[in-house]
Design an enzyme around this catalytic site. Structure first.
Site, short mmCIF file in Angstrom:
data_model
loop_
_atom_site.label_atom_id
_atom_site.label_comp_id
_atom_site.label_asym_id
_atom_site.label_seq_id
_atom_site.Cartn_x
_atom_site.Cartn_y
_atom_site.Cartn_z
N PRO A 209 0.93 -1.24 0.06
CA PRO A 209 -0.01 0.12 0.06
C PRO A 209 0.88 1.31 -0.20
CG PRO A 209 -0.11 -0.99 2.05
CD PRO A 209 0.55 -1.94 0.99
N ASN A 210 0.19 2.43 -0.80
CA ASN A 210 0.90 3.59 -0.70
C ASN A 210 2.29 3.87 -1.89
OD1 ASN A 210 -1.13 4.84 0.88
ND2 ASN A 210 -0.16 3.61 2.48
N ARG B 80 5.04 11.08 -2.38
CA ARG B 80 4.79 10.82 -0.83
C ARG B 80 6.22 10.87 -0.15
NH1 ARG B 80 4.89 4.57 1.42
NH2 ARG B 80 4.08 4.98 3.19
N TYR C 69 11.12 8.79 1.13
CA TYR C 69 11.29 7.74 0.14
C TYR C 69 11.86 8.16 -1.13
CZ TYR C 69 8.10 5.66 3.33
OH TYR C 69 7.49 5.14 4.60
N ASN D 56 8.07 -5.88 -1.26
CA ASN D 56 8.10 -4.76 -0.09
C ASN D 56 6.55 -4.68 0.40
OD1 ASN D 56 8.10 -2.17 1.12
ND2 ASN D 56 9.07 -0.89 -0.48
N ALA E 245 3.32 -0.92 4.73
CA ALA E 245 2.62 -0.84 6.20
C ALA E 245 2.34 -2.46 6.47
CB ALA E 245 1.84 0.00 6.22
N HIS F 40 4.44 -4.75 8.91
CA HIS F 40 4.35 -4.55 10.63
C HIS F 40 2.85 -5.29 11.07
CE1 HIS F 40 7.48 -2.03 9.34
NE2 HIS F 40 6.68 -1.20 8.73
N ASP G 216 1.61 -15.89 6.64
CA ASP G 216 1.18 -17.30 6.56
C ASP G 216 1.13 -17.55 4.96
OD1 ASP G 216 0.55 -17.45 9.31
OD2 ASP G 216 -1.49 -17.15 9.06
N GLU H 240 12.41 -9.72 1.72
CA GLU H 240 11.76 -8.65 2.16
C GLU H 240 12.72 -7.51 2.03
OE1 GLU H 240 10.88 -8.48 6.43
OE2 GLU H 240 10.50 -6.48 6.49
N HIS I 148 12.66 -2.73 1.74
CA HIS I 148 12.36 -1.31 2.06
C HIS I 148 13.11 -0.44 1.58
CE1 HIS I 148 9.52 -3.29 4.75
NE2 HIS I 148 10.46 -4.05 5.12
N SER J 256 13.12 2.82 2.73
CA SER J 256 13.73 3.28 4.12
C SER J 256 14.28 2.32 5.04
CB SER J 256 12.86 4.16 4.84
OG SER J 256 11.59 3.04 5.32
N ARG K 129 13.51 4.33 12.19
CA ARG K 129 12.29 5.19 12.19
C ARG K 129 11.30 4.83 13.55
NH1 ARG K 129 9.31 4.65 6.66
NH2 ARG K 129 8.51 6.62 7.51
N ARG L 51 7.60 0.46 13.32
CA ARG L 51 8.20 0.09 12.04
C ARG L 51 9.46 -1.09 12.51
NH1 ARG L 51 5.75 3.32 8.11
NH2 ARG L 51 5.23 5.40 8.83
C1 DQA Z 1 8.34 0.87 3.57
C2 DQA Z 1 8.55 1.09 5.23
C3 DQA Z 1 7.32 0.96 5.78
O1 DQA Z 1 7.29 0.93 7.29
C4 DQA Z 1 6.41 1.74 5.35
O2 DQA Z 1 4.72 1.60 5.97
C5 DQA Z 1 6.12 1.84 3.79
C6 DQA Z 1 7.24 1.96 2.95
C7 DQA Z 1 9.59 1.25 2.72
O3 DQA Z 1 9.98 0.71 1.66
O4 DQA Z 1 10.68 1.98 3.28
O5 DQA Z 1 5.08 1.94 3.28
O6 DQA Z 1 8.11 -0.35 3.18
#
Ligand code: DQA
Length: 146
Positions: free
Chosen positions: A9-10, A17, A22, A73, A76, A79, A86, A97, A99, A101, A106, A110
């Site tokens: 998401p996002n 953003r 980011y 990635n 959110a 977390h 699962d 995994e 990210h 950031s 942070r 997170r």
């Molecule tokens: C993120 C880090 C997450 O904590 C955050 O919710 C994101 C982006 C990152 O790529 O740094 O949406 O996954």
């Protein structure tokens, strides 16, 4: 080798953003960089984004037989999502995994990833390069221990 990149998401808002966190690179630009590097490395990639937890779970499930590695990635959902965790366990495809950031420097909420214990490893804090480094990690994932 086929690598499935999944974005949560996002991440569709990257570019505008929170650029101080980011950066200013859009997700489409990240995809283009990933595709260019993958081509150099001789691997196939598929690149998807969804704001929906259920859709991400379905894509992890469907990856079976089609992809050797998942690069995730989960944004959110990293977390919060027991469902994604699962799904990763259920399909058994090595998952990396990532990210943009560094989630460990942070906010406290997170610092905890529900996915990390079931992933092969975590790449966090290198901006767009987290995606590029993940290609290298994915190619070598069969050499790393479970
Ligand atoms: C993120 C880090 C997450 O904590 C955050 O919710 C994101 C982006 C990152 O790529 O740094 O949406 O996954």
């Amino acid at each position: 080798m086929r690598i499935l990149f999944l974005n949560g998401p996002n991440l569709n808002l990257l570019g505008s953003r929170e650029p101080e966190v980011y950066g200013r690179t859009t997700l489409a630009e990240i995809e283009a960089k990933v595709r260019a590097r993958a081509k150099e490395m001789g691997v196939e990639v598929e690149f998807r984004q969804s704001n929906s937890e259920g859709e991400l779970v379905t894509w992890v499930q469907q990856a079976k037989e089609r992809f050797e590695v998942i690069v995730l990635n989960a944004a959110a959902y990293t977390h919060t999502s027991v469902a994604l965790r699962d799904a990763i366990v259920a399909v058994g495809i090595p998952t990396i995994e990532i990210h943009l950031s560094n989630i460990h420097n942070r906010e406290e909420f997170r610092h905890k990833s529900l996915l990390a214990p079931v992933c092969r490893g975590q790449i966090s804090g290198f901006g767009v390069n987290s995606y590029i480094l993940a290609i290298e990690a994915a190619i070598n994932v069969t050499d790393t221990k479970k």
